[in-house]
Scaffold this motif. Structure first.
Motif, short mmCIF file in Angstrom:
data_model
loop_
_atom_site.label_atom_id
_atom_site.label_comp_id
_atom_site.label_asym_id
_atom_site.label_seq_id
_atom_site.Cartn_x
_atom_site.Cartn_y
_atom_site.Cartn_z
N PRO A 15 59.68 49.98 -8.09
CA PRO A 15 60.07 50.65 -9.62
C PRO A 15 61.34 51.24 -9.47
O PRO A 15 62.14 51.70 -10.38
CB PRO A 15 58.57 51.22 -9.79
CG PRO A 15 57.63 50.44 -9.35
CD PRO A 15 58.28 49.84 -7.93
N SER A 16 61.26 52.22 -8.22
CA SER A 16 62.27 53.58 -8.20
C SER A 16 63.53 52.82 -7.99
O SER A 16 64.62 53.55 -8.34
CB SER A 16 62.10 54.19 -6.87
OG SER A 16 62.03 53.40 -5.72
N ILE A 17 63.95 51.49 -7.83
CA ILE A 17 65.38 51.00 -7.61
C ILE A 17 65.49 49.88 -8.59
O ILE A 17 66.64 49.43 -8.84
CB ILE A 17 65.66 50.86 -6.18
CG1 ILE A 17 64.61 49.36 -5.54
CG2 ILE A 17 65.72 52.00 -5.17
CD1 ILE A 17 65.08 49.07 -4.09
N ASP A 18 64.12 49.19 -8.89
CA ASP A 18 64.39 47.92 -9.89
C ASP A 18 64.30 48.07 -11.23
O ASP A 18 64.47 47.45 -12.23
CB ASP A 18 63.27 46.92 -9.48
CG ASP A 18 63.63 46.24 -8.01
OD1 ASP A 18 64.72 46.22 -7.46
OD2 ASP A 18 62.56 46.23 -7.28
N CYS A 19 63.99 49.20 -11.78
CA CYS A 19 63.98 49.76 -13.14
C CYS A 19 65.05 50.75 -13.25
O CYS A 19 65.17 51.66 -12.89
CB CYS A 19 62.57 50.36 -13.55
SG CYS A 19 62.52 51.08 -15.19
N ILE A 20 65.95 50.30 -14.40
CA ILE A 20 67.14 51.24 -14.82
C ILE A 20 66.79 51.53 -16.14
O ILE A 20 67.23 50.69 -17.01
CB ILE A 20 68.53 50.09 -14.64
CG1 ILE A 20 68.71 49.70 -13.17
CG2 ILE A 20 69.56 51.09 -15.07
CD1 ILE A 20 69.65 48.59 -12.87
#
Length: 144
Positions: free
Chosen positions: A130-135
């Motif tokens: 989530p910290s890198i895949d959710c923009i």
């Protein structure tokens, strides 16, 4: 034109048998379970996914038409270029799904959230982070 080889690492076991059977990504049934069977050759790379709840699943939509360059998305009034929509019909029919992990055992990943047909080849899986895949500020298609 260069060519690249892609090796399936497994296959989806799904209740959806025909192209019209699978719901669109925006209409997935969150409790509908499927299995991703990882081929024996690749099971060493599987692990347990401890602490991970979701996977990115890359699929090869082998029943797609690779010659179609436009399509009319559900709810749209006119056709749009293929690279601006989420149609499975495209030059390289790579599918992208995010699936919830239910269990991992003996090379079988039980999941929910896939829109794949039965026997769809799986070309890769990756943990959803989530910290890198959710923009959060991203904008895009409004799919319902």
């Amino acid at each position: 034109m260069d060519k690249y080889e892609v090796y399936p690492i497994g296959i989806v076991k799904s209740p959806y048998k025909n192209p019209g059977d699978a719901p669109r990504q925006g209409a997935l049934k969150p409790d509908e379970e499927m299995e991703i069977e990882i081929y024996e050759k690749f099971r060493e790379g599987l692990g347990t996914f401890e602490g991970t709840t979701h996977l990115i699943v890359l699929l090869w939509f082998d029943k797609a038409d690779r010659e179609i360059m436009s399509g009319t998305p559900p709810g749209a009034k006119k056709s749009k270029p293929v690279f601006t929509i989420r149609s499975p019909h495209r030059p390289n029919p790579v599918g992208f799904d995010i699936a919830r992990i239910i269990s991992v055992k003996d090379g079988i990943i039980k999941v929910s959230g896939l829109d794949a047909l039965n026997n769809t080849p799986v070309i890769d899986i990756k943990p959803y982070v989530p910290s890198i895949d959710c923009i959060r500020e991203a904008k895009g298609l409004n799919i319902k």
